[in-house]
Write an enzyme that holds these catalytic residues in place. Sequence first.
Site, PDB file in Angstrom:
ATOM      1  N   GLU A 154       0.841  -1.199   0.000  1.00  0.00           N
ATOM      2  CA  GLU A 154       0.000   0.000   0.000  1.00  0.00           C
ATOM      3  C   GLU A 154       0.873   1.245   0.000  1.00  0.00           C
ATOM      4  O   GLU A 154       1.988   1.243   0.519  1.00  0.00           O
ATOM      5  CB  GLU A 154      -0.936  -0.001   1.209  1.00  0.00           C
ATOM      6  CG  GLU A 154      -0.246  -0.172   2.557  1.00  0.00           C
ATOM      7  CD  GLU A 154       0.247   1.135   3.151  1.00  0.00           C
ATOM      8  OE1 GLU A 154      -0.192   2.194   2.663  1.00  0.00           O
ATOM      9  OE2 GLU A 154       1.062   1.092   4.085  1.00  0.00           O
ATOM     10  N   PHE A 155       0.342   2.304  -0.612  1.00  0.00           N
ATOM     11  CA  PHE A 155       1.025   3.600  -0.648  1.00  0.00           C
ATOM     12  C   PHE A 155       0.041   4.693  -0.231  1.00  0.00           C
ATOM     13  O   PHE A 155      -0.177   5.664  -0.957  1.00  0.00           O
ATOM     14  CB  PHE A 155       1.579   3.875  -2.049  1.00  0.00           C
ATOM     15  CG  PHE A 155       2.608   2.875  -2.494  1.00  0.00           C
ATOM     16  CD1 PHE A 155       3.942   3.024  -2.144  1.00  0.00           C
ATOM     17  CD2 PHE A 155       2.246   1.776  -3.260  1.00  0.00           C
ATOM     18  CE1 PHE A 155       4.896   2.115  -2.546  1.00  0.00           C
ATOM     19  CE2 PHE A 155       3.195   0.848  -3.669  1.00  0.00           C
ATOM     20  CZ  PHE A 155       4.526   1.020  -3.312  1.00  0.00           C
ATOM     21  N   LYS A 157      -1.370   7.718   2.046  1.00  0.00           N
ATOM     22  CA  LYS A 157      -0.967   8.824   2.925  1.00  0.00           C
ATOM     23  C   LYS A 157      -2.073   9.049   3.954  1.00  0.00           C
ATOM     24  O   LYS A 157      -3.242   9.195   3.586  1.00  0.00           O
ATOM     25  CB  LYS A 157      -0.728  10.110   2.122  1.00  0.00           C
ATOM     26  CG  LYS A 157       0.395  10.023   1.105  1.00  0.00           C
ATOM     27  CD  LYS A 157       0.678  11.379   0.488  1.00  0.00           C
ATOM     28  CE  LYS A 157      -0.488  11.924  -0.322  1.00  0.00           C
ATOM     29  NZ  LYS A 157      -0.769  11.154  -1.541  1.00  0.00           N
ATOM     30  N   ILE A 256       9.906  18.378   0.000  1.00  0.00           N
ATOM     31  CA  ILE A 256      11.095  19.197   0.243  1.00  0.00           C
ATOM     32  C   ILE A 256      10.731  20.426   1.082  1.00  0.00           C
ATOM     33  O   ILE A 256      11.345  21.477   0.960  1.00  0.00           O
ATOM     34  CB  ILE A 256      11.804  19.614  -1.064  1.00  0.00           C
ATOM     35  CG1 ILE A 256      10.890  20.463  -1.957  1.00  0.00           C
ATOM     36  CG2 ILE A 256      12.322  18.405  -1.817  1.00  0.00           C
ATOM     37  CD1 ILE A 256      11.632  21.126  -3.114  1.00  0.00           C
ATOM     38  N   TYR A 257       9.742  20.242   1.959  1.00  0.00           N
ATOM     39  CA  TYR A 257       9.363  21.324   2.873  1.00  0.00           C
ATOM     40  C   TYR A 257      10.073  21.104   4.206  1.00  0.00           C
ATOM     41  O   TYR A 257       9.836  20.097   4.868  1.00  0.00           O
ATOM     42  CB  TYR A 257       7.848  21.352   3.079  1.00  0.00           C
ATOM     43  CG  TYR A 257       7.082  21.801   1.860  1.00  0.00           C
ATOM     44  CD1 TYR A 257       6.739  23.140   1.693  1.00  0.00           C
ATOM     45  CD2 TYR A 257       6.716  20.892   0.871  1.00  0.00           C
ATOM     46  CE1 TYR A 257       6.036  23.555   0.573  1.00  0.00           C
ATOM     47  CE2 TYR A 257       6.025  21.309  -0.255  1.00  0.00           C
ATOM     48  CZ  TYR A 257       5.690  22.636  -0.397  1.00  0.00           C
ATOM     49  OH  TYR A 257       5.014  23.049  -1.512  1.00  0.00           O
ATOM     50  N   GLY A 259      10.930  21.174   8.140  1.00  0.00           N
ATOM     51  CA  GLY A 259      10.032  21.117   9.285  1.00  0.00           C
ATOM     52  C   GLY A 259      10.748  20.581  10.503  1.00  0.00           C
ATOM     53  O   GLY A 259      11.967  20.671  10.619  1.00  0.00           O
ATOM     54  N   GLY A 263       7.237  11.768  11.058  1.00  0.00           N
ATOM     55  CA  GLY A 263       6.734  10.846  12.065  1.00  0.00           C
ATOM     56  C   GLY A 263       5.694   9.934  11.459  1.00  0.00           C
ATOM     57  O   GLY A 263       5.705   9.664  10.266  1.00  0.00           O
ATOM     58  N   CYS A 266       4.318   4.842   9.602  1.00  0.00           N
ATOM     59  CA  CYS A 266       4.904   4.177   8.438  1.00  0.00           C
ATOM     60  C   CYS A 266       6.375   4.517   8.235  1.00  0.00           C
ATOM     61  O   CYS A 266       7.241   3.657   8.313  1.00  0.00           O
ATOM     62  CB  CYS A 266       4.093   4.541   7.198  1.00  0.00           C
ATOM     63  SG  CYS A 266       4.740   3.856   5.647  1.00  0.00           S
ATOM     64  N   LYS A 269       9.206   3.608  10.929  1.00  0.00           N
ATOM     65  CA  LYS A 269       9.305   2.154  11.084  1.00  0.00           C
ATOM     66  C   LYS A 269       9.921   1.507   9.855  1.00  0.00           C
ATOM     67  O   LYS A 269      10.780   0.616   9.960  1.00  0.00           O
ATOM     68  CB  LYS A 269       7.917   1.584  11.367  1.00  0.00           C
ATOM     69  CG  LYS A 269       7.835   0.069  11.461  1.00  0.00           C
ATOM     70  CD  LYS A 269       6.480  -0.394  11.970  1.00  0.00           C
ATOM     71  CE  LYS A 269       5.367  -0.034  11.013  1.00  0.00           C
ATOM     72  NZ  LYS A 269       5.408  -0.835   9.752  1.00  0.00           N
TER      73      LYS A 269
END
Length: 448
Positions: A154-155, A157, A256-257, A259, A263, A266, A269
Amino acid sequence: MNITVIGTGYVGLVTGACFAEMGNIVACVDVDVEKIGLLESGRIPIYEPGLEQIVQNNRLAGRLNFTTDLTSAMTSSDVYIIAVGTLQDNDGSADLQQVLDVAKDIGRNLNQRAVVINKSTVPVGTADSVRAVIAEQLAARNLSLEFDVVSNPEFLKEGAAVEDFMRPDRIILGVESDYAKEVMSDLYHTFSRNHDKLMFMGVRDAELTKYAATAMLATKISFMNEMANLAERMGVDIENVRKGIGSDSRIGYSYIYPGSGYGGSCVPKDVKALMRMGDEFGYPTQILKSVEACNQAQKQRLFEKLTERFGAEFSGRTIAIWGLAFKPGTDDMREASSLVLINQLVAAGAKVRAYDPVAMDEAKRHFPSSYFQDGCVTLCEHQYDALTDADALVLVTEWKPFRQPDFNAIKKLLKHPIIIDGRNQYDPKSLYRQGFDYSGIGRISGKI
């Protein structure tokens, strides 16, 4: 198609609901009786935009069912999706116990040719282990049945999982037979009508593809955070650098922001698991080890910026925090930057007033009860309530309500006009003109 999904966590629930939405008959199985009861009542145990409505609609339509009885669920389907969690061992490797337990249960109940799909994120070679476990159980029953094990990572978000599933960029399918390829084509053709999104490859190829994709995103994040930290020391505004390199089509603007570190359930780990795989195969992954080290250091930056203003002693100080979830659109606080920051502040003697649009209940599970009982941490009902008597505001999660706040109200409520912007949401020059002491991640002073 008739589908059985084993595991009703984040991946399993989204997968089952979205397949049901496309007209399939789906049975979602879980050993957690309380969770199944919640789902049967039409409620969901996680926060994910759009998911609850899909679950309710398909449950009422009879296409989506929930049960704790795997045996009965398997009698009417020949496609089984393993979507249980893979916990992380102390050495960083993936714990496959739940996956292999499910494989054992499938082998004990299988009575016809089937395709077993692994949706769980697992190390390379796991499909071979799943196949061996199922075959062992069939042999114990004196049954000779054909079955396929497919890797279908799975991909998704968090915060956009339904959209990602319904309109995927690509569908990775690791298969080893024409039969499995045909079944997977039938299963996913409705998600690929605009253009062919199905990418068939070997099973082990698909298993590594998942980890490699996650690791690449983590690398981009840590690289940009490192550039932001360097930019601060050079008097360079990382925002201009970000736009400059993002305009290069080979790099792009995604991930590419700068921060306060990545975390969630996914990325951290999976990066650690891939590092562990590298060690096991005799190839230490130097880049990934640097990515992980950079991310851990980045989670210290917000506290470091506060100590630059107040020193290391925070007794008598109160810090306001906006955002607890690891990213907007979810209540997930696993590996969140807010956890690191709040624990550091409490250890230094500070009091914390925090607000998050959806993760308040989740926060109660992540912090010791003593934090709340002793008044070290207060969870506020409104974002501006968090500012009362606070010495500074720290933006940790870039929820939309935080993006254009009332700065006049913020200035009046704070004891000191200090804003630490952990997601670079605000304009330094504008805040400087309004009298704020502003600090972002790699942003130059508003004075310049």
